[in-house]
Structures are given as C-alpha cells and as structure tokens.
Design an enzyme around this catalytic site. Structure first.
Site, PDB file in Angstrom:
ATOM      1  N   ARG A   1       0.394  10.269   0.560  1.00  0.00           N
ATOM      2  CA  ARG A   1       0.657  11.335   1.530  1.00  0.00           C
ATOM      3  C   ARG A   1       1.883  12.144   1.194  1.00  0.00           C
ATOM      4  O   ARG A   1       2.266  13.032   1.937  1.00  0.00           O
ATOM      5  CB  ARG A   1       0.883  10.723   2.916  1.00  0.00           C
ATOM      6  CG  ARG A   1      -0.376  10.185   3.493  1.00  0.00           C
ATOM      7  CD  ARG A   1      -0.111   9.581   4.855  1.00  0.00           C
ATOM      8  NE  ARG A   1      -0.966   8.442   5.002  1.00  0.00           N
ATOM      9  CZ  ARG A   1      -0.835   7.520   5.931  1.00  0.00           C
ATOM     10  NH1 ARG A   1       0.138   7.596   6.812  1.00  0.00           N
ATOM     11  NH2 ARG A   1      -1.678   6.528   5.995  1.00  0.00           N
TER      12      ARG A   1
ATOM     13  N   GLU B   1       0.861  -1.189   0.000  1.00  0.00           N
ATOM     14  CA  GLU B   1       0.000   0.000   0.000  1.00  0.00           C
ATOM     15  C   GLU B   1       0.893   1.233   0.000  1.00  0.00           C
ATOM     16  O   GLU B   1       1.600   1.501   0.979  1.00  0.00           O
ATOM     17  CB  GLU B   1      -0.916   0.021   1.234  1.00  0.00           C
ATOM     18  CG  GLU B   1      -1.749   1.299   1.292  1.00  0.00           C
ATOM     19  CD  GLU B   1      -2.563   1.476   2.577  1.00  0.00           C
ATOM     20  OE1 GLU B   1      -2.971   0.475   3.192  1.00  0.00           O
ATOM     21  OE2 GLU B   1      -2.777   2.645   2.957  1.00  0.00           O
TER      22      GLU B   1
ATOM     23  N   LYS C   1     -11.014  -2.400   4.722  1.00  0.00           N
ATOM     24  CA  LYS C   1      -9.978  -2.107   5.714  1.00  0.00           C
ATOM     25  C   LYS C   1     -10.729  -1.845   7.024  1.00  0.00           C
ATOM     26  O   LYS C   1     -11.840  -1.280   7.014  1.00  0.00           O
ATOM     27  CB  LYS C   1      -9.232  -0.856   5.248  1.00  0.00           C
ATOM     28  CG  LYS C   1      -8.221  -0.294   6.231  1.00  0.00           C
ATOM     29  CD  LYS C   1      -7.376   0.760   5.519  1.00  0.00           C
ATOM     30  CE  LYS C   1      -6.474   1.507   6.481  1.00  0.00           C
ATOM     31  NZ  LYS C   1      -5.426   2.265   5.781  1.00  0.00           N
TER      32      LYS C   1
HETATM   33  C1  3PG Z   1      -2.528   3.702   7.656  1.00  0.00           C
HETATM   34  O1  3PG Z   1      -2.118   4.619   7.020  1.00  0.00           O
HETATM   35  O2  3PG Z   1      -3.243   2.822   7.184  1.00  0.00           O
HETATM   36  C2  3PG Z   1      -2.143   3.683   9.075  1.00  0.00           C
HETATM   37  O3  3PG Z   1      -1.815   4.950   9.482  1.00  0.00           O
HETATM   38  C3  3PG Z   1      -1.024   2.762   9.352  1.00  0.00           C
HETATM   39  O4  3PG Z   1      -1.069   2.566  10.704  1.00  0.00           O
HETATM   40  P1  3PG Z   1       0.216   2.174  11.542  1.00  0.00           P
HETATM   41  O5  3PG Z   1       1.245   3.231  11.261  1.00  0.00           O
HETATM   42  O6  3PG Z   1      -0.261   2.161  12.970  1.00  0.00           O
HETATM   43  O7  3PG Z   1       0.654   0.822  11.070  1.00  0.00           O
END
Ligand code: 3PG
Length: 232
Positions: free
Chosen positions: A66, A62, A150
């Site tokens: 950002r 993924e 998700k």
């Molecule tokens: C995301 O972007 O899906 C989450 O912010 C990832 O979460 P994590 O950094 O707690 O794994």
C-alpha cells in the site's frame, strides 16, 4: 561495482527465499500465532521494525503493497533480517505476485481473490493465500486447489462464529483471519481448530513506528506471543 552489488543483493534474496520455500504454507502460517500487517512508509524503518517483531517472537510478516516503499522494504528485510518469513499483502494483480516473489517474499496474500489470481497463484513458486469471506468463495478457492485462506474482513464477516461453521463442512481448510482483530479477541480466534494464525495491524501501532520505538514494538510482540502460548 554497482552492478556487482546489485547481483549480490539478488543472489542473497534468492538464497533466503529458496531456503524458506521448503516450508509448506501451513508450516509458515503456524510459525507464529500472529502475523503483523505492516504498512511501511519509510524504507529505513523496514529492517529495525522487522527485527523488533522477529526478536519479540513474531517471525511471519505481511508487508502490504500500500505504500511506495513496500517493495524496497521487502528487499531490505529479505537481505538483512535473519529468521523473518516474509510475505506481501494487498496483492490485487498477478503482476504484483511476480514482483513480490522477485523482491524475496515466500508468500503473498490478497484481501479477496479473482480467477486470474487463483490461476497465477498456482503457477508461481511462492505460496499464494487468497482471501474469502463466504462459503461459496471458499468453495471456489478449494476448487482451484487451495487449502489455506485469509478470512477477511474477519470481524465484520461473522468472526469466530463463521469460522467455526466453516469447520463443519470443510475441516481440511485452515485460515488466517484478519480485519478487526486486536488484543481483546485474538485468543478467541486462536482457540479454533481451523485457525493457523491471526493477522492484524494492532501489533504495529503507527505511533510507535513514528517514534521509532522498536523496543516498544518488540515488547508488544513478546506479550502477544506469551498470551497466545497460554491457549496453544
Ligand atoms: C489487512 O490489511 O489485512 C487489514 O486491513 C488489517 O486489518 P486490521 O487493521 O483491522 O488489523
């Protein structure tokens, strides 16, 4: 020449996406136990980082939208990383869905869902995975025709207990829980019948990326795959 090169790139991206689109959304999610959540600042890191993860056994990626480098990173990985199944994350508008599709993604994920995204996700020729954190949001998504979601933010929305509770009334739904998951709890999620894979950024520590320690990231990925294999 420049135009010819661009056309070749687009053709290659189309070819790879077309090949991978024969997979159903569940087949994609079940390909690897953990889906690394990538925040790529430098486009030059995209290919070696993705190669490290794929060779460590984590093939479903993924790439979050950002950073400014995100779309170029998706294009670069689509062209150059054999075996990667590329998705985009942090999708908040239908226009972004189209952008990531054109950059080579086979799937796209949001941190939540909106009526416009649920509609657009059914009209586009890539897999769209909306996020939910409550039973009512889940029902809205199911009403729109979705069966894979998700679950975000997983840990602070009830974690393993909430997912186990969803499995009672909605056993046909599968999840990729993400948010607050790490080395100490990812196997708890993977042991649930309705979890296809878990998402997380912990497999891509920013200090290793800054050091361009691709071997370190490959080893981390391989360790996660090995740990997951004990319960699946
Ligand atoms: C995301 O972007 O899906 C989450 O912010 C990832 O979460 P994590 O950094 O707690 O794994």
């Amino acid at each position: 020449m420049v135009n010819g090169y661009r056309e070749a790139v687009v053709e290659r991206i189309e070819e790879v996406r077309g090949k991978n689109m024969s997979n159903t959304v569940n087949e994609i999610l079940e390909t690897s136990p953990v889906m690394p959540v990538l925040v790529i600042d430098e486009v030059e890191d995209a290919v070696p980082l993705a190669k490290a993860l794929v060779s460590g056994g984590l093939k479903v990626l993924e790439i979050t939208l950002r950073t400014e480098a995100a779309l170029d990173a998706i294009r670069a990985i689509s062209q150059d990383v054999e075996g990667a199944l590329i998705g985009a994350g942090t999708i908040t508008t239908p226009a972004q869905l189209q952008q990531v599709r054109d950059a080579g993604c086979v799937f796209a994920i949001s941190p939540g869902a909106t009526p416009a995204l649920l509609k657009a996700g059914k009209e586009i020729d890539i897999h769209y995975i909306p996020a939910i954190s409550t039973a009512s949001e889940l029902m809205v998504g199911m009403e729109a025709g979705y069966t894979a979601f998700k679950f975000f933010p997983a840990e602070s929305s009830g974690g393993v207990g909430a997912l186990r509770s969803f499995a009672g009334p909605m056993p046909e739904v599968t999840f990729c829980p993400t948010g607050g998951i790490g080395p100490d709890n990812f196997c708890d999620y993977l042991s649930l019948s309705n979890v296809a894979c878990v998402g997380g950024s912990w497999v891509v520590p920013s200090e290793l990326v800054k050091k361009k320690d691709w071997e370190g990231i490959k080893a981390l990925a391989a360790g996660v795959v090995q740990q997951a294999a004990r319960i699946r």
